[in-house]
Design a protein around this motif. Structure first.
Motif, PDB file in Angstrom:
ATOM      1  N   VAL A 286       0.859  -1.189   0.000  1.00  0.00           N
ATOM      2  CA  VAL A 286       0.000   0.000   0.000  1.00  0.00           C
ATOM      3  C   VAL A 286       0.892   1.234   0.000  1.00  0.00           C
ATOM      4  N   ASN A 287       0.784   2.047  -1.048  1.00  0.00           N
ATOM      5  CA  ASN A 287       1.632   3.230  -1.136  1.00  0.00           C
ATOM      6  C   ASN A 287       1.029   4.216  -2.151  1.00  0.00           C
ATOM      7  N   ASP A 288       0.557   5.357  -1.655  1.00  0.00           N
ATOM      8  CA  ASP A 288      -0.056   6.354  -2.533  1.00  0.00           C
ATOM      9  C   ASP A 288       0.972   7.170  -3.299  1.00  0.00           C
ATOM     10  N   GLU A 289       2.185   7.299  -2.774  1.00  0.00           N
ATOM     11  CA  GLU A 289       3.166   8.241  -3.326  1.00  0.00           C
ATOM     12  C   GLU A 289       4.177   7.619  -4.268  1.00  0.00           C
ATOM     13  N   LEU A 290       4.356   6.301  -4.212  1.00  0.00           N
ATOM     14  CA  LEU A 290       5.414   5.667  -5.004  1.00  0.00           C
ATOM     15  C   LEU A 290       5.308   5.969  -6.498  1.00  0.00           C
ATOM     16  N   PRO A 291       4.130   5.883  -7.117  1.00  0.00           N
ATOM     17  CA  PRO A 291       4.062   6.206  -8.555  1.00  0.00           C
ATOM     18  C   PRO A 291       4.540   7.625  -8.858  1.00  0.00           C
ATOM     19  N   ASN A 292       4.228   8.580  -7.997  1.00  0.00           N
ATOM     20  CA  ASN A 292       4.679   9.958  -8.223  1.00  0.00           C
ATOM     21  C   ASN A 292       6.191  10.079  -8.143  1.00  0.00           C
ATOM     22  N   ARG A 293       6.797   9.338  -7.202  1.00  0.00           N
ATOM     23  CA  ARG A 293       8.260   9.410  -7.059  1.00  0.00           C
ATOM     24  C   ARG A 293       8.952   8.755  -8.257  1.00  0.00           C
TER      25      ARG A 293
END
Length: 562
Positions: A286-293
């Motif tokens: 679960v990770n909301d930010e990984l795609p943005n990084r």
């Protein structure tokens, strides 16, 4: 005389075990090796031996309505996904409300737990403890509840990484990571794409020169913020209706539907994350930010490491990254029971033979239980609570365990099911599905919600239970441990979730939820199916199932299903 119960560990599983003992009239004594409650969720700058340690920024990846104890809802003003400090606040509120702390002896380490000479008759245990001064004490208990969890010993597989012994940079396990600031401007490799690995890679990428996220298999990435911002809308089984649907559809189709849904957010193949295994064959990340990084280039996804040479790292695809300053091993944990006799509950490959992940099948008396030794697709707190409710009733003789042969067959069947469904990994040896497992244990207790009974007696709550999130309160509607506030807690689930978001007054009307028509359609279909089945099989129920009466009963509760 009340039975004395030894509870080992004062984390979330230990707290609810103490309460379950008190609920059943047992006398618990909890031994906690540290100086406070909270276990895994208590942040400490300096990790303690043989226990997990979290980083400062950890936020739970299960919503508050799904992780709370079943008779103690988390306050409405708490955020839906809580920082570890707020989880500790909740634990303290829980302990204070039910007066649990007075049953805990802090800074006491359990050295040995062994059956007494007359165990076959008494079922009692000799327990030896040691305080911080090194003073030892012996006790006799009628039962033992082991609540140490499965995040015990850091798994640091250095033998799989040739050259690590001559690596010029630093390396450590994720338990030793606390904040990102000291690695500002550095080049870092994070090994492992579980929840810790993803979180640490994202956090480091804000200050480092470059982060490389190394993964052998890739992963399917879920996010906390679901469709229209609803926190529990995920492809995993947190809804009774979805769980029922998934159980009748082919496994491959269920995976495909979930994978298509997840790929609508971002294409996992394009982002070098898509694994070969199916969505439900691995514990989710679960990770909301990984795609943005990844999109911004601050995190680069890499395959497994082939070797380390000086300060350079070569990956399996032949690429080499030089001037690496740090390697973080987010490679999980192992568990063991060093205080038990070695032949009583041996652990091999992170596997222990336990009936329903709780009871050793070979004991003459069922007075030893392990609580919280599961890896759920969902929250562990309600599961530990349900396990403790069952275990304490077994201790009292109110519930009986099956024969040893039946327990061994159940254990073997579960192992075969896991081997067939999941990729081979130590993290999957104790994997359970939240609703299925909760229903299994609740059935033993006599607390599993009856959809048919709710359909007949309380259609509004039935609709919430069937189509809404499978909140822990549902397991307090009936049976031993029934809680008078369960019905209201179910009906106000949305209010607590929305209450945490409405932090600014606004006169603008809320937009219509697009999912409501679908919910109503599915609800109507379910109602029609239930109505037909009952009339066909039980004609005498025709009056009780009058559609006109039902319509009036259900109308007030439909908004909570958004």
């Amino acid at each position: 005389m009340s039975r004395r119960v030894c509870v080992i560990g004062g984390g979330s599983s230990g707290l609810t075990s103490i309460k379950s003992c008190l609920d059943e009239g047992l006398e618990p004594t909890c031994f906690e090796s540290s100086d406070d409650i909270g276990g895994l969720w208590r942040f400490k700058e300096n990790p303690e031996a043989d226990r997990a340690s979290i980083y400062h920024s950890v936020i739970i990846n299960t919503s508050k309505e799904m992780m709370c104890f079943s008779d103690f809802p988390i306050p409405a003003h708490f955020p839906n996904y809580m920082h570890n400090s707020l989880i500790m606040d909740y634990f303290r509120m829980y302990a204070e409300h039910f007066q649990l702390t007075k049953h805990i002896r802090f800074q006491i380490r359990v050295l040995q737990v062994k059956p007494r000479p007359d165990f076959s008759r008494s079922g009692q245990w000799d327990v030896e403890t040691e305080n911080k001064k090194g003073e030892k004490e012996k006790h006799i208990f009628d039962a033992v509840m082991i609540c140490i969890g499965h995040h015990c010993h850091p798994n640091l597989p250095l033998h799989d990484f040739p050259g690590i012994d001559k690596f010029k940079g630093q390396y450590f396990h994720s338990r030793d990571y606390k904040t990102a600031e000291e690695w500002r401007g550095k080049r870092v490799v994070v090994i492992g794409i579980g929840n810790s690995g993803g979180d640490i890679a994202v956090e480091l990428s804000r200050v480092t020169k470059q982060v490389f996220l190394s993964t052998r298999r890739g992963a399917w990435i879920l996010n906390r913020v679901g469709q229209q911002g609803i926190v529990w809308k995920s492809p995993f089984c947190t809804l009774h209706f979805k769980n029922i649907t998934n159980s009748v559809l082919p496994f491959g189709l269920v995976c495909r539907l979930g994978e298509n849904k997840i790929n609508q957010r971002f294409n996992h193949s394009l982002y070098s994350l898509q694994p070969k295994h199916r969505l439900f064959s691995q514990h989710p990340t679960v990770n909301d930010e990984l795609p943005n990084r990844i999109l911004s280039g601050t995190v680069q996804v890499k395959p497994n490491i082939r070797r380390l040479q000086g300060s350079s790292i070569e990956f399996d695809d032949g690429t080499v990254e030089d001037n690496i300053d740090l390697v973080v091993f987010a490679t999980g944990y192992n568990f063991s029971f060093p205080f038990l006799p070695s032949n009583m509950l041996p652990v091999s490959g992170n596997k222990a033979n336990l009936y329903k992940y709780m009871f050793p099948p070979g004991l003459e008396r069922p007075t030893l239980v392990v609580i919280g030794l599961v890896q759920p697709l969902g929250a562990i707190m309600p599961i530990s609570e349900m396990q403790a409710r069952w275990a304490t009733r077994v201790f009292k003789g109110l519930n009986k365990l099956p024969s040893m042969d039946c327990m061994l067959k159940d254990i073997k069947h579960k192992e075969e099911t896991i081997a067939k469904r999941y990729v081979t990994s130590q993290r999957h040896t104790i994997q359970v599905d939240y609703i299925d497992y909760m229903d299994q244990i609740a059935y033993q207790v006599g607390a599993r919600p009856s959809l048919l009974r709710l359909l007949l007696r309380d259609p509004g709550v039935w609709l919430c239970v069937l189509l809404g999130p499978c909140t822990p309160y549902q397991y307090r509607l009936r049976g031993p441990g029934q809680w008078d506030g369960a019905r209201q807690a179910i009906l106000t689930t949305w209010d607590r979730m929305a209450g945490a978001l409405k932090t600014r007054p606004s006169d603008i009307p809320e937009p219509k939820q697009r999912s409501l028509p679908l919910t109503l359609t599915v609800g109507a279909a379910a109602l029609a199916l239930g109505y037909y089945w009952n009339i066909h099989n039980h004609p005498s129920l025709l009056i009780a199932l009058d559609p006109t009466t039902w319509q009036d009963k259900i109308k007030p509760y439909l908004p909570v299903l958004w």
